[in-house]
Design a protein around this motif. Structure first.
Motif, PDB file in Angstrom:
ATOM      1  N   GLU A  10       1.292  -1.135   0.226  1.00  0.00           N
ATOM      2  CA  GLU A  10       0.088  -0.095  -0.083  1.00  0.00           C
ATOM      3  C   GLU A  10       0.771   1.329   0.385  1.00  0.00           C
ATOM      4  O   GLU A  10       0.430   2.249  -0.610  1.00  0.00           O
ATOM      5  N   LYS A  11       2.346   0.737  -0.046  1.00  0.00           N
ATOM      6  CA  LYS A  11       2.659   2.741   0.570  1.00  0.00           C
ATOM      7  C   LYS A  11       3.918   2.537  -1.233  1.00  0.00           C
ATOM      8  O   LYS A  11       4.566   3.313  -1.460  1.00  0.00           O
ATOM      9  N   ILE A  12       3.496   1.877  -1.855  1.00  0.00           N
ATOM     10  CA  ILE A  12       4.112   1.947  -3.541  1.00  0.00           C
ATOM     11  C   ILE A  12       2.696   2.464  -4.339  1.00  0.00           C
ATOM     12  O   ILE A  12       1.471   2.396  -4.423  1.00  0.00           O
ATOM     13  N   PHE A  13       3.534   4.167  -4.634  1.00  0.00           N
ATOM     14  CA  PHE A  13       2.354   4.551  -5.893  1.00  0.00           C
ATOM     15  C   PHE A  13       3.331   4.007  -7.334  1.00  0.00           C
ATOM     16  O   PHE A  13       4.169   4.366  -7.535  1.00  0.00           O
ATOM     17  N   VAL A  14       1.881   4.267  -7.677  1.00  0.00           N
ATOM     18  CA  VAL A  14       2.003   3.598  -9.010  1.00  0.00           C
ATOM     19  C   VAL A  14       1.789   4.363  -9.982  1.00  0.00           C
ATOM     20  O   VAL A  14       0.537   5.078 -10.030  1.00  0.00           O
ATOM     21  N   PRO A  15       2.637   5.517 -10.689  1.00  0.00           N
ATOM     22  CA  PRO A  15       2.668   6.596 -11.954  1.00  0.00           C
ATOM     23  C   PRO A  15       1.842   6.239 -12.616  1.00  0.00           C
ATOM     24  O   PRO A  15       1.399   4.993 -13.890  1.00  0.00           O
ATOM     25  N   THR A  16       0.631   7.018 -13.641  1.00  0.00           N
ATOM     26  CA  THR A  16       0.038   6.385 -14.285  1.00  0.00           C
ATOM     27  C   THR A  16       0.302   6.527 -15.277  1.00  0.00           C
ATOM     28  O   THR A  16      -0.241   5.598 -16.122  1.00  0.00           O
ATOM     29  N   LYS A  17       1.065   7.074 -16.078  1.00  0.00           N
ATOM     30  CA  LYS A  17       1.871   6.456 -17.013  1.00  0.00           C
ATOM     31  C   LYS A  17       1.987   4.688 -17.190  1.00  0.00           C
ATOM     32  O   LYS A  17       2.166   3.975 -18.212  1.00  0.00           O
ATOM     33  N   GLN A  18       3.090   4.740 -16.141  1.00  0.00           N
ATOM     34  CA  GLN A  18       2.960   2.968 -15.791  1.00  0.00           C
ATOM     35  C   GLN A  18       1.653   1.884 -15.667  1.00  0.00           C
ATOM     36  O   GLN A  18       1.182   0.868 -16.899  1.00  0.00           O
ATOM     37  N   LYS A  19       0.564   2.796 -15.395  1.00  0.00           N
ATOM     38  CA  LYS A  19      -0.380   2.238 -15.290  1.00  0.00           C
ATOM     39  C   LYS A  19      -1.468   1.445 -16.414  1.00  0.00           C
ATOM     40  O   LYS A  19      -2.613   0.415 -17.158  1.00  0.00           O
ATOM     41  N   LYS A  20      -1.400   2.717 -17.436  1.00  0.00           N
ATOM     42  CA  LYS A  20      -1.175   1.994 -18.697  1.00  0.00           C
ATOM     43  C   LYS A  20      -1.169   1.482 -19.972  1.00  0.00           C
ATOM     44  O   LYS A  20      -1.798   0.316 -20.613  1.00  0.00           O
ATOM     45  N   THR A  21      -0.097   0.979 -19.341  1.00  0.00           N
ATOM     46  CA  THR A  21       0.649  -0.550 -19.947  1.00  0.00           C
ATOM     47  C   THR A  21       0.095  -1.778 -19.073  1.00  0.00           C
ATOM     48  O   THR A  21       0.959  -3.240 -19.691  1.00  0.00           O
ATOM     49  N   LEU A  22      -0.456  -1.847 -18.142  1.00  0.00           N
ATOM     50  CA  LEU A  22      -1.236  -2.635 -17.735  1.00  0.00           C
ATOM     51  C   LEU A  22      -1.254  -3.808 -18.235  1.00  0.00           C
ATOM     52  O   LEU A  22      -2.479  -3.499 -19.166  1.00  0.00           O
ATOM     53  N   LYS A  23      -1.813  -5.426 -18.424  1.00  0.00           N
ATOM     54  CA  LYS A  23      -2.209  -6.452 -19.265  1.00  0.00           C
ATOM     55  C   LYS A  23      -2.578  -7.560 -18.076  1.00  0.00           C
ATOM     56  O   LYS A  23      -1.691  -8.216 -17.714  1.00  0.00           O
ATOM     57  N   PRO A  24      -3.726  -6.959 -17.958  1.00  0.00           N
ATOM     58  CA  PRO A  24      -3.887  -8.339 -16.989  1.00  0.00           C
ATOM     59  C   PRO A  24      -3.646 -10.089 -17.043  1.00  0.00           C
ATOM     60  O   PRO A  24      -3.653 -10.306 -16.689  1.00  0.00           O
ATOM     61  N   GLU A  25      -3.282 -10.306 -18.737  1.00  0.00           N
ATOM     62  CA  GLU A  25      -3.148 -11.591 -18.962  1.00  0.00           C
ATOM     63  C   GLU A  25      -1.889 -12.167 -17.985  1.00  0.00           C
ATOM     64  O   GLU A  25      -1.311 -13.016 -17.964  1.00  0.00           O
ATOM     65  N   THR A  26      -0.807 -11.022 -18.608  1.00  0.00           N
ATOM     66  CA  THR A  26       0.379 -11.085 -17.857  1.00  0.00           C
ATOM     67  C   THR A  26       0.523 -11.474 -16.216  1.00  0.00           C
ATOM     68  O   THR A  26       1.056 -11.280 -15.332  1.00  0.00           O
ATOM     69  N   VAL A  27      -0.730 -10.240 -15.812  1.00  0.00           N
ATOM     70  CA  VAL A  27      -0.556 -10.596 -13.988  1.00  0.00           C
ATOM     71  C   VAL A  27      -1.229 -11.714 -14.002  1.00  0.00           C
ATOM     72  O   VAL A  27      -0.243 -12.169 -12.503  1.00  0.00           O
ATOM     73  N   ALA A  28      -1.781 -12.286 -14.847  1.00  0.00           N
ATOM     74  CA  ALA A  28      -2.416 -13.533 -14.510  1.00  0.00           C
ATOM     75  C   ALA A  28      -1.707 -14.698 -14.285  1.00  0.00           C
ATOM     76  O   ALA A  28      -1.191 -15.713 -13.217  1.00  0.00           O
ATOM     77  N   GLU A  29      -0.735 -14.990 -15.590  1.00  0.00           N
ATOM     78  CA  GLU A  29       0.952 -15.378 -15.263  1.00  0.00           C
ATOM     79  C   GLU A  29       1.379 -15.171 -14.677  1.00  0.00           C
ATOM     80  O   GLU A  29       2.003 -17.036 -14.130  1.00  0.00           O
ATOM     81  N   ILE A  30       1.209 -14.686 -14.640  1.00  0.00           N
ATOM     82  CA  ILE A  30       2.719 -13.481 -13.008  1.00  0.00           C
ATOM     83  C   ILE A  30       2.127 -14.826 -11.447  1.00  0.00           C
ATOM     84  O   ILE A  30       3.100 -15.423 -11.229  1.00  0.00           O
ATOM     85  N   ALA A  31       0.770 -14.231 -11.230  1.00  0.00           N
ATOM     86  CA  ALA A  31       0.485 -14.862 -10.211  1.00  0.00           C
ATOM     87  C   ALA A  31       0.099 -16.045  -9.732  1.00  0.00           C
ATOM     88  O   ALA A  31       0.527 -16.803  -9.147  1.00  0.00           O
ATOM     89  N   GLU A  32       0.245 -16.991 -11.572  1.00  0.00           N
ATOM     90  CA  GLU A  32       0.179 -18.053 -11.387  1.00  0.00           C
ATOM     91  C   GLU A  32       1.729 -19.094 -10.877  1.00  0.00           C
ATOM     92  O   GLU A  32       1.823 -20.227 -10.350  1.00  0.00           O
ATOM     93  N   SER A  33       2.614 -18.066 -11.629  1.00  0.00           N
ATOM     94  CA  SER A  33       4.154 -18.631 -11.663  1.00  0.00           C
ATOM     95  C   SER A  33       4.503 -18.285  -9.896  1.00  0.00           C
ATOM     96  O   SER A  33       4.599 -18.835  -8.981  1.00  0.00           O
ATOM     97  N   MET A  34       4.171 -17.089  -9.063  1.00  0.00           N
ATOM     98  CA  MET A  34       4.123 -16.572  -7.478  1.00  0.00           C
ATOM     99  C   MET A  34       3.697 -18.233  -6.708  1.00  0.00           C
ATOM    100  O   MET A  34       3.968 -18.543  -5.862  1.00  0.00           O
ATOM    101  N   LEU A  35       2.604 -18.403  -6.761  1.00  0.00           N
ATOM    102  CA  LEU A  35       1.661 -19.607  -6.475  1.00  0.00           C
ATOM    103  C   LEU A  35       3.023 -20.667  -6.246  1.00  0.00           C
ATOM    104  O   LEU A  35       3.078 -21.408  -5.534  1.00  0.00           O
ATOM    105  N   ASP A  36       4.042 -21.057  -7.686  1.00  0.00           N
ATOM    106  CA  ASP A  36       4.341 -22.044  -7.767  1.00  0.00           C
ATOM    107  C   ASP A  36       5.534 -22.167  -7.301  1.00  0.00           C
ATOM    108  O   ASP A  36       5.825 -23.328  -6.139  1.00  0.00           O
ATOM    109  N   ILE A  37       6.389 -21.069  -7.524  1.00  0.00           N
ATOM    110  CA  ILE A  37       7.505 -21.143  -7.150  1.00  0.00           C
ATOM    111  C   ILE A  37       7.962 -19.883  -6.911  1.00  0.00           C
ATOM    112  O   ILE A  37       9.103 -19.445  -5.696  1.00  0.00           O
ATOM    113  N   GLY A  38       7.281 -18.990  -6.198  1.00  0.00           N
ATOM    114  CA  GLY A  38       7.230 -17.639  -5.563  1.00  0.00           C
ATOM    115  C   GLY A  38       7.556 -16.427  -6.446  1.00  0.00           C
ATOM    116  O   GLY A  38       8.227 -16.807  -7.361  1.00  0.00           O
TER     117      GLY A  38
END
Length: 171
Positions: A10-38
């Motif tokens: 919650e202390k990390i601020f994300v600049p608006t310019k970066q928020k525009k590059t967010l890809k939900p499918e990439t987030v889902a892939e990384i989340a699955e990987s984090m569940l498996d290997i951290g």
């Protein structure tokens, strides 16, 4: 290289310019990987007063949020590093890919133009073919059909005058 440490999300601020590059499918892939290997790669943040500003690792940060984590591994970088870090468009491999794609687009456009030109010539040839006259040898007279659209270049001055008289031109 600085040692990775744990930061409250919650202390990390994300600049608006970066928020525009967010890809939900990439987030889902990384989340699955984090569940498996951290989390294998820490994010990069810089200090801005009492908050942290995300420099790199938006998808990892969002994956941790999606998993319900309250902290994330990261490293603090200096503002100079954050400013001088080459942006995606400045990286040589990205520039080379952009040039390659532009070249391919140009080649595709040239090919399409050549195909359209050939199709137009074939279409024009089909309408003019029945009108062409045969010569003494029994072959089609290509110059006769071209002469209707494009004047043949006269060989002498008298030929030029004759051509001008026939077409109603001034000489």
């Amino acid at each position: 290289m600085p040692k990775p440490e744990s930061f409250p999300i919650e202390k990390i601020f994300v600049p608006t310019k970066q928020k525009k590059t967010l890809k939900p499918e990439t987030v889902a892939e990384i989340a699955e990987s984090m569940l498996d290997i951290g989390q294998q790669t820490p994010i990069s943040v810089r200090r801005d007063g009492d908050r942290l500003v995300l420099v790199e690792g938006l998808h990892r940060l969002e994956a941790c949020k999606a998993l319900g984590e309250t902290t994330i591994l990261g490293v603090v970088v200096t503002a100079e590093f954050a400013e001088h870090k080459p942006q995606l468009a400045e990286r040589p491999e990205v520039e080379a890919e952009r040039i390659k794609m532009a070249r391919l687009k140009q080649l595709r456009l040239e090919k399409e133009a050549a195909e359209a030109s050939m199709a137009a010539l074939k279409g024009a040839g089909a309408t003019q073919a029945p009108r062409s006259r045969a010569t003494k040898g029994g072959r089609d007279n290509a110059k006769a059909s071209l002469g209707r659209t494009e004047k043949a270049k006269p060989k002498s001055l008298s030929d030029w005058i004759t051509q001008q008289k026939g077409s109603g031109g001034r000489y």
